[in-house]
Design a protein around this motif. Structure first.
Motif, short mmCIF file in Angstrom:
data_model
loop_
_atom_site.label_atom_id
_atom_site.label_comp_id
_atom_site.label_asym_id
_atom_site.label_seq_id
_atom_site.Cartn_x
_atom_site.Cartn_y
_atom_site.Cartn_z
N GLU A 59 0.83 -1.22 0.00
CA GLU A 59 0.00 0.00 0.00
C GLU A 59 0.86 1.26 0.00
N ARG A 60 1.92 1.22 0.84
CA ARG A 60 2.78 2.41 0.94
C ARG A 60 3.51 2.68 -0.38
N LEU A 61 4.07 1.64 -0.96
CA LEU A 61 4.83 1.85 -2.21
C LEU A 61 3.90 2.22 -3.36
N ASN A 62 2.72 1.65 -3.39
CA ASN A 62 1.76 2.00 -4.44
C ASN A 62 1.43 3.50 -4.38
N ALA A 63 1.32 4.01 -3.15
CA ALA A 63 0.99 5.43 -2.99
C ALA A 63 2.19 6.32 -3.34
N MET A 64 3.41 5.81 -3.08
CA MET A 64 4.60 6.64 -3.24
C MET A 64 5.15 6.66 -4.67
N ALA A 65 4.97 5.58 -5.41
CA ALA A 65 5.62 5.48 -6.72
C ALA A 65 5.05 6.52 -7.68
N PRO A 66 5.90 7.05 -8.55
CA PRO A 66 5.42 8.06 -9.50
C PRO A 66 4.28 7.53 -10.37
N LYS A 106 -2.03 1.47 -8.64
CA LYS A 106 -0.84 0.61 -8.71
C LYS A 106 -0.99 -0.61 -7.81
N LYS A 107 -0.24 -1.63 -8.13
CA LYS A 107 -0.14 -2.81 -7.29
C LYS A 107 1.33 -3.21 -7.19
N SER A 108 1.65 -4.00 -6.17
CA SER A 108 3.04 -4.39 -5.95
C SER A 108 3.16 -5.88 -5.70
N LEU A 109 4.39 -6.36 -5.82
CA LEU A 109 4.70 -7.72 -5.37
C LEU A 109 6.12 -7.70 -4.84
N PHE A 110 6.41 -8.58 -3.89
CA PHE A 110 7.73 -8.58 -3.26
C PHE A 110 8.50 -9.85 -3.58
#
Ligand SMILES: Cc1ncc(COP(=O)(O)O)c(C=O)c1O
Length: 430
Positions: A96-103, A108-112
């Protein structure tokens, strides 16, 4: 053998040489005993300033107390479930944090994952699944990792690719802008266009992958105009833009993502290194519809997004806020640049001081001639600086670039001390 007998660097290096595959190289014949912020102590009790940060992993320094606390707290609860088997909240919160921060002003969605190379592998998988195209365009001098696909993308043969081919097909390399060597933005864009004309039709290209600042390639900064024109080219041909921020990301350049400074949003971004303050964690962040292209089970990994690493990364984000580390990165960059410019004014061998934020390097030439890269001098400076108590790393296509990846949490006094050692090392070798 008694353990005490082994606690010196030479004896441990002999054991390393006998037991560890020689392909795992080493920059310094030093074994660490402990580290704290920007300092490390070796097994013989010698103190060093660490301006290497384990290759850009320690933007928040060795063992930042907040990171240590977060990992300890997580250790007390659970250390592994495999996120695909039993989910855990720190993974979701970090996404959630990275989705909000990424340009990018889009969902957005993420995976680690665990390593930078794995993040790049997955970025390519996702791009292929979304576009249903296969080819990828990368750049000469670029570095994307040591797995076979990422080696294919990497634009530097020795030592990374030597002996390991063949690499996956349908990877094409364009020129990266380099003012010092006369590669203009126009020429670099023209080389991408030439690939689309001569090598592969655009309708088969899934993505263009670019580092906003080439890391291993020598800290070459992509001009914002270049990234804008790449974005436009991608848009014109339905290709995705992948920003490999494994080295530039997590605040090194003065913004959390280096791409923020170009005003260009990539479709997919890869992160790793300093993201989790010393724990192994990598991320792929991208447009939600792109990230959702692979079907359930298509992405993941047993250890991918380990709970300890996710907890560490959340602590890193908090440290960035609490200690205003983005501002600090810009100040560190300005201070280092000023100090390096002063050393360069005395030593012709330093042909250029360059970088973005706190991602700063010097390039060395014989007699200041860009046509004669001086890798021997870079090696000698690294050894001399280490003898004087400063750990540095080299990089660059010719190995003639010295890069500074000091923790952003280092004090001004430590920055001054490191610069003084570097200056004394150049003086000693002049
Ligand atoms: C830009 C970039 N991409 C990918 C990688 C590979 O990361 P890892 O070594 O964690 O696999 C690196 C490592 O230096 C990198 O700098």
């Amino acid at each position: 053998m008694q353990r005490e007998d082994q606690l010196n660097n030479a004896a441990l290096m002999a054991r390393r040489d006998a037991a560890v595959a020689r392909g795992v190289g080493h920059s310094h014949a030093i074994f660490i005993d402990r580290g704290e912020n920007a300092e490390v102590w070796d097994v013989e009790g010698r103190r060093y300033l660490d301006f290497a940060g384990g290759i850009a992993v320690l933007n928040t320094g060795h063992r930042h107390p907040a990171v240590v606390e977060a990992v300890k707290a997580q250790l007390e609860r659970y250390t592994h479930t495999c996120f695909q088997v039993l989910a855990y909240e720190p993974y979701v919160e970090l996404a959630e944090r990275l989705n909000a921060m990424a340009p990018g002003d889009f969902a957005k969605k993420s995976l680690f994952l665990t390593t930078g190379a794995e993040a790049v592998e997955n970025a390519v998988k996702i791009a292929r699944a979304y576009t249903r195209r296969s080819a990828v365009i990368a750049f000469s001098g670029g570095y994307h990792g040591r797995t076979l696909m990422t080696l294919g993308l990497t634009g530097k043969v020795a030592p990374y690719k030597s002996g390991f081919g063949p690499f996956p097909a349908e990877v094409f390399h364009a020129a990266f802008p380099n003012a010092l060597r006369g590669v203009t933005v126009d020429a670099a864009i023209a080389s991408v266009e030439a690939i689309l004309r001569n090598d592969v039709e655009a309708s088969r290209v899934a993505a263009v992958i670019v580092e906003p600042v080439q890391g291993e390639g020598g800290f070459h900064v992509a001009p914002p105009e270049f990234l804008k024109r790449l974005r436009a080219l991608c848009d014109a041909h339905g290709m995705l833009l992948i920003a490999d921020e494994v080295q530039t990301g997590a605040g090194r350049t003065g913004t959390f993502f280096a791409m923020e400074q170009s005003g260009v949003a990539a479709d997919i971004t890869t992160l790793a290194k300093s993201l989790a303050g010393g724990l192994p964690l990598a991320a792929v962040v991208g447009r939600a519809e792109v990230m959702d292209a692979p079907g359930p089970g298509g992405l993941g990994g047993t250890y991918a997004g380990n709970p300890l690493a996710c907890a560490a990364a959340l602590a890193v984000l908090k440290v960035f806020d609490d200690e205003r580390l983005l501002e600090r990165a810009r100040a560190v960059g300005a201070k280092l640049t000023q100090g390096l410019d002063a050393i360069a004014a005395k030593h012709r061998a330093i042909g250029e001081v360059r970088g973005l934020g706190a991602m700063i390097a010097i390039e060395l030439f014989k007699d200041g001639d860009p046509g004669r890269p001086d890798a021997e001098l870079a090696k000698a400076v690294l050894a001399e600086a280490a003898r004087r108590g400063l750990i540095l790393l080299a990089c660059g296509t010719w190995g003639n670039v010295i890069r500074l990846l000091v923790p952003l949490t280092a004090s001004d006094a430590q920055l001054d001390e490191g610069l003084a050692i570097l200056a004394a090392s150049f003086d000693a070798l002049a």
